[in-house]
Design an enzyme around this catalytic site. Structure first.
Site, PDB file in Angstrom:
ATOM      1  N   LYS A   1      15.490  32.969  43.257  1.00 44.40           N
ATOM      2  CA  LYS A   1      15.466  32.533  41.853  1.00 44.40           C
ATOM      3  C   LYS A   1      16.793  31.846  41.540  1.00 44.40           C
ATOM      4  O   LYS A   1      17.816  32.484  41.365  1.00 44.40           O
ATOM      5  CB  LYS A   1      15.269  33.718  40.901  1.00 44.40           C
ATOM      6  CG  LYS A   1      14.901  33.220  39.505  1.00 44.40           C
ATOM      7  CD  LYS A   1      15.460  34.056  38.356  1.00 44.40           C
ATOM      8  CE  LYS A   1      16.874  33.793  37.968  1.00 44.40           C
ATOM      9  NZ  LYS A   1      17.195  32.464  37.385  1.00 44.40           N
TER      10      LYS A   1
ATOM     11  N   GLU B   1      28.213  39.246  44.401  1.00 41.42           N
ATOM     12  CA  GLU B   1      29.414  38.401  44.424  1.00 41.42           C
ATOM     13  C   GLU B   1      29.626  37.933  42.999  1.00 41.42           C
ATOM     14  O   GLU B   1      28.785  37.200  42.460  1.00 41.42           O
ATOM     15  CB  GLU B   1      29.217  37.198  45.357  1.00 41.42           C
ATOM     16  CG  GLU B   1      29.057  37.561  46.811  1.00 41.42           C
ATOM     17  CD  GLU B   1      30.261  38.281  47.373  1.00 41.42           C
ATOM     18  OE1 GLU B   1      31.376  38.106  46.865  1.00 41.42           O
ATOM     19  OE2 GLU B   1      30.065  39.052  48.326  1.00 41.42           O
TER      20      GLU B   1
ATOM     21  N   CYS C   1      34.063  30.284  41.287  1.00 35.81           N
ATOM     22  CA  CYS C   1      34.460  31.694  41.211  1.00 35.81           C
ATOM     23  C   CYS C   1      35.882  31.861  41.711  1.00 35.81           C
ATOM     24  O   CYS C   1      36.602  32.750  41.286  1.00 35.81           O
ATOM     25  CB  CYS C   1      33.502  32.548  42.025  1.00 35.81           C
ATOM     26  SG  CYS C   1      33.323  31.980  43.708  1.00 35.81           S
TER      27      CYS C   1
ATOM     28  N   GLU D   1      37.821  35.738  32.493  1.00 35.02           N
ATOM     29  CA  GLU D   1      37.368  34.558  33.231  1.00 35.02           C
ATOM     30  C   GLU D   1      36.920  33.487  32.227  1.00 35.02           C
ATOM     31  O   GLU D   1      36.003  33.720  31.446  1.00 35.02           O
ATOM     32  CB  GLU D   1      36.194  34.922  34.159  1.00 35.02           C
ATOM     33  CG  GLU D   1      35.803  33.764  35.056  1.00 35.02           C
ATOM     34  CD  GLU D   1      34.613  34.075  35.967  1.00 35.02           C
ATOM     35  OE1 GLU D   1      33.626  34.659  35.484  1.00 35.02           O
ATOM     36  OE2 GLU D   1      34.675  33.722  37.159  1.00 35.02           O
TER      37      GLU D   1
HETATM   38  P1  NAD Z   1      25.172  34.322  35.414  1.00 40.75           P
HETATM   39  O1  NAD Z   1      25.604  35.704  35.707  1.00 40.75           O
HETATM   40  O2  NAD Z   1      24.950  33.937  34.019  1.00 40.75           O
HETATM   41  O3  NAD Z   1      23.818  33.978  36.187  1.00 40.75           O
HETATM   42  C1  NAD Z   1      23.708  34.142  37.596  1.00 40.75           C
HETATM   43  C2  NAD Z   1      22.242  34.250  37.954  1.00 40.75           C
HETATM   44  O4  NAD Z   1      21.751  35.492  37.443  1.00 40.75           O
HETATM   45  C3  NAD Z   1      21.358  33.149  37.348  1.00 40.75           C
HETATM   46  O5  NAD Z   1      20.349  32.784  38.267  1.00 40.75           O
HETATM   47  C4  NAD Z   1      20.750  33.856  36.141  1.00 40.75           C
HETATM   48  O6  NAD Z   1      19.522  33.300  35.741  1.00 40.75           O
HETATM   49  C5  NAD Z   1      20.582  35.255  36.687  1.00 40.75           C
HETATM   50  N1  NAD Z   1      20.455  36.306  35.667  1.00 40.75           N
HETATM   51  C6  NAD Z   1      20.920  36.295  34.393  1.00 40.75           C
HETATM   52  N2  NAD Z   1      20.583  37.446  33.777  1.00 40.75           N
HETATM   53  C7  NAD Z   1      19.911  38.200  34.672  1.00 40.75           C
HETATM   54  C8  NAD Z   1      19.306  39.489  34.636  1.00 40.75           C
HETATM   55  N3  NAD Z   1      19.315  40.235  33.527  1.00 40.75           N
HETATM   56  N4  NAD Z   1      18.720  39.963  35.755  1.00 40.75           N
HETATM   57  C9  NAD Z   1      18.703  39.230  36.886  1.00 40.75           C
HETATM   58  N5  NAD Z   1      19.238  37.994  36.974  1.00 40.75           N
HETATM   59  C10 NAD Z   1      19.845  37.479  35.889  1.00 40.75           C
HETATM   60  O7  NAD Z   1      26.260  33.380  36.125  1.00 40.75           O
HETATM   61  P2  NAD Z   1      26.365  31.805  36.119  1.00 40.75           P
HETATM   62  O8  NAD Z   1      26.792  31.375  34.758  1.00 40.75           O
HETATM   63  O9  NAD Z   1      25.138  31.195  36.703  1.00 40.75           O
HETATM   64  O10 NAD Z   1      27.542  31.578  37.172  1.00 40.75           O
HETATM   65  C11 NAD Z   1      28.878  31.727  36.841  1.00 40.75           C
HETATM   66  C12 NAD Z   1      29.398  33.073  37.285  1.00 40.75           C
HETATM   67  O11 NAD Z   1      29.132  33.256  38.665  1.00 40.75           O
HETATM   68  C13 NAD Z   1      30.896  33.186  37.124  1.00 40.75           C
HETATM   69  O12 NAD Z   1      31.233  34.459  36.640  1.00 40.75           O
HETATM   70  C14 NAD Z   1      31.406  33.002  38.549  1.00 40.75           C
HETATM   71  O13 NAD Z   1      32.661  33.574  38.808  1.00 40.75           O
HETATM   72  C15 NAD Z   1      30.322  33.662  39.341  1.00 40.75           C
HETATM   73  N6  NAD Z   1      30.319  33.183  40.714  1.00 40.75           N
HETATM   74  C16 NAD Z   1      30.753  34.041  41.697  1.00 40.75           C
HETATM   75  C17 NAD Z   1      30.808  33.622  43.018  1.00 40.75           C
HETATM   76  C18 NAD Z   1      31.268  34.548  44.111  1.00 40.75           C
HETATM   77  O14 NAD Z   1      30.952  34.290  45.268  1.00 40.75           O
HETATM   78  N7  NAD Z   1      31.977  35.618  43.807  1.00 40.75           N
HETATM   79  C19 NAD Z   1      30.408  32.321  43.343  1.00 40.75           C
HETATM   80  C20 NAD Z   1      29.967  31.470  42.314  1.00 40.75           C
HETATM   81  C21 NAD Z   1      29.917  31.923  41.005  1.00 40.75           C
END
Ligand code: NAD
Length: 498
Positions: free
Chosen positions: A186, A261, A295, A396
């Site tokens: 997803k 992650e 990230c 962040e």
């Molecule tokens: P997000 O947490 O908003 O969404 C991530 C994913 O989770 C999306 O596909 C979203 O649809 C899904 N999601 C949202 N709510 C959910 C729920 N209740 N249950 C299951 N899935 C759900 O993050 P984002 O805005 O897409 O990405 C940015 C974040 O990701 C930042 O905090 C960044 O640091 C982090 N990030 C971390 C890494 C790493 O490897 N540590 C890499 C890239 C991004």
């Protein structure tokens, strides 16, 4: 602040379907959602299926049906499919990179890198199919042989963020598949297209129907349904710490394996013996590359007071030169934020920084009008004289906003670097070997760089964070396949017949 952005024209967009059981299918909801180009908000990239729990059931049924036969295929053959996928991705690299720039804004140089990461991971993981997957370990008893073997987990749910629309889906999906699992992927709703392209490539490479299923839809409802589905044996999520905590709670309750992650508040430490030109150049790239939406993006610079002014002058001079615009243009260094909601969020942090008493030395406002009138653009922004207790030093921001925190000594620098809830990536600029080895020991983060930016993963090295940046799992490298498999310990006795 209130900026008016153009509204997308819903009729222009191509409709993309879910990929379930090897076929392209519309959602049972009959509804779609739109993804637009953040550099030109009126340009629709596509209309995607607004999937529901009913679509998820279809995907789960396809995965459950396909997984046993997939697991029965010898691992080297599973690897061959990934190798073919690498070649196909390579052939389509330019096209995929351009689509990705249009879908989420980062510049072509970076989207090419994103596709290249997917290619490199496919090649690396393909080779893992031919490597030994277990160990033999001497028994403590007579006439006994002991070994471990690796087995698939079963059905893996993969949930990805929007900032690496191909690399992250690929670096989770490839090892999960190689380990013999079936996958439900997803992607984030801002960037579903590249995950659907990934499915297309894997199908062409020979992946059997049902082994990979891609469904698009809202994180809250569809994501929750995936995370809590009884037939899903593992969840691998990359996203924010807030969503990670929520997902971990559900998985913890259900005793489902869960690899997370999450976010970061990454620091670069600049000590007084550092090469300041190198440090300024590295911080410019680390903080403003991908418009600060990585990230591992550099979000804090912890600088020794004796070089604070000299370093800040160099950094501001370098950041001022960055050309902001549409990432498709070869002259642009920094693209837009992923959507207008992110512009608002970054602007809120700029206001918070001012209210907290930090000194704004560059930017601090959205770019609007002229070439910027159509997109989610924000000026590279730098605050100095930031105190570690301020929100802009702790939270962040996920945008092009950098905080410079002055400190007196190496010891104070380490204490400040380790003071946030996160522990993903830290860099330190020093010429001293003694300090280098002390910092290797003292920094609490999963990735540590010396004389380099906080960004720059390599696919054959483990990747992941400490503290609230994850839950102890590592992606990429040798551990990648292990993460997606079970270890079975086998004892074989062959006693003398009496
Ligand atoms: P997000 O947490 O908003 O969404 C991530 C994913 O989770 C999306 O596909 C979203 O649809 C899904 N999601 C949202 N709510 C959910 C729920 N209740 N249950 C299951 N899935 C759900 O993050 P984002 O805005 O897409 O990405 C940015 C974040 O990701 C930042 O905090 C960044 O640091 C982090 N990030 C971390 C890494 C790493 O490897 N540590 C890499 C890239 C991004």
């Amino acid at each position: 602040m209130s900026i008016s952005y153009p509204t997308p024209s819903m009729v222009q967009g191509q409709i993309y379907q879910n990929f379930i059981g090897g076929a392209w299918r519309s959602s049972r909801s009959g509804e779609t959602f739109v993804s637009t180009n953040p550099a030109h908000i009126s340009e629709v990239i596509g209309l995607y299926q607004k999937s529901t729990a009913a679509d998820l059931e279809d995907a789960i049924a396809a995965a459950v049906g396909a997984q046993p036969a997939w697991a029965a295929i010898p691992a080297p053959e599973r690897g061959e499919i990934l190798l073919r996928a690498a070649l196909l991705l390579d052939q389509q690299k330019e096209e995929l990179a351009a689509l990705m720039t249009r879908e989420m804004g980062k510049i072509l140089k970076e989207t090419r890198g994103d596709v290249q990461t997917a290619i490199d991971v496919a090649k690396y993981v393909a080779g893992e199919g031919r490597r030994a997957e277990g160990e033999t370990i001497p028994s403590g008893l007579l006439n006994k042989f002991c070994m471990t073997m690796r087995q698939p987990i079963g059905i893996v749910g993969i949930i990805t963020p929007w900032n690496f629309p191909l690399a992250i889906p690929a670096w989770k999906t490839f090892p999960a598949l190689l380990a013999g699992n079936a996958v439900i992927l997803k992607p984030a709703s801002d960037t579903p297209l590249l995950s659907l392209k990934l499915a297309e490539v894997l199908q062409e490479a020979g992946l059997p129907a049902g082994v990979l299923n891609v469904i698009t839809g809202p994180g809250g409802s569809l994501g929750d349904a995936l995370v809590s589905h009884e037939k899903v044996n593992m969840i691998s999520l990359t996203g924010s710490t807030e969503v990670g905590r929520h997902v971990a709670e559900i998985c913890g309750r259900d005793l489902r394996r869960c690899a997370l992650e999450l976010g970061g508040k990454n620091a670069v430490i600049v000590l007084e013996d550092a090469d300041l030109d190198l440090a300024a150049e590295s911080v410019t790239w680390g903080a403003f590359g991908t418009t600060g939406q990585r990230c591992t993006a550099t979000s804090r610079v912890i600088v020794q007071k004796s070089v604070q002014n000299a370093f800040t002058d160099r950094l501001v001079a370098a950041a001022e030169k960055l050309r902001v615009g549409d990432g498709l243009s070869p002259d642009v260094d920094m693209g837009p934020l992923v959507n207008t909601g992110r512009v608002k969020a970054v602007q809120e942090y700029a206001e918070i920084g001012k209210q907290e008493g930090a000194t704004l030395v560059l930017g601090g406002f959205p770019l609007t009008g002229g070439d910027y009138r159509e997109g989610a653009f924000y000026e590279p922004t730098i605050f100095t004289d930031v105190a570690p207790s301020m929100r802009i030093a702790k939270e962040e921001v996920f945008g092009p906003l950098l905080s410079i925190i002055p400190v007196a000594s190496y010891e104070e620098a380490i204490q400040v670097a380790n003071s946030t809830e996160y522990g993903l990536s830290t860099a330190i600029f020093t010429e001293s070997t003694r300090v280098t080895f002390r910092a290797m020991r003292d920094i609490v983060s999963g990735l540590v760089y010396f004389n380099a930016p906080t960004t720059g993963a390599e696919v054959h090295l483990p990747f992941g964070g400490m503290k609230a940046s994850g839950n102890g799992h590592r992606e990429l490298g040798k551990k990648a396949v292990e993460e997606f498999s079970e270890t079975k310990t086998v004892f074989v006795s062959y006693p003398e017949r009496k």
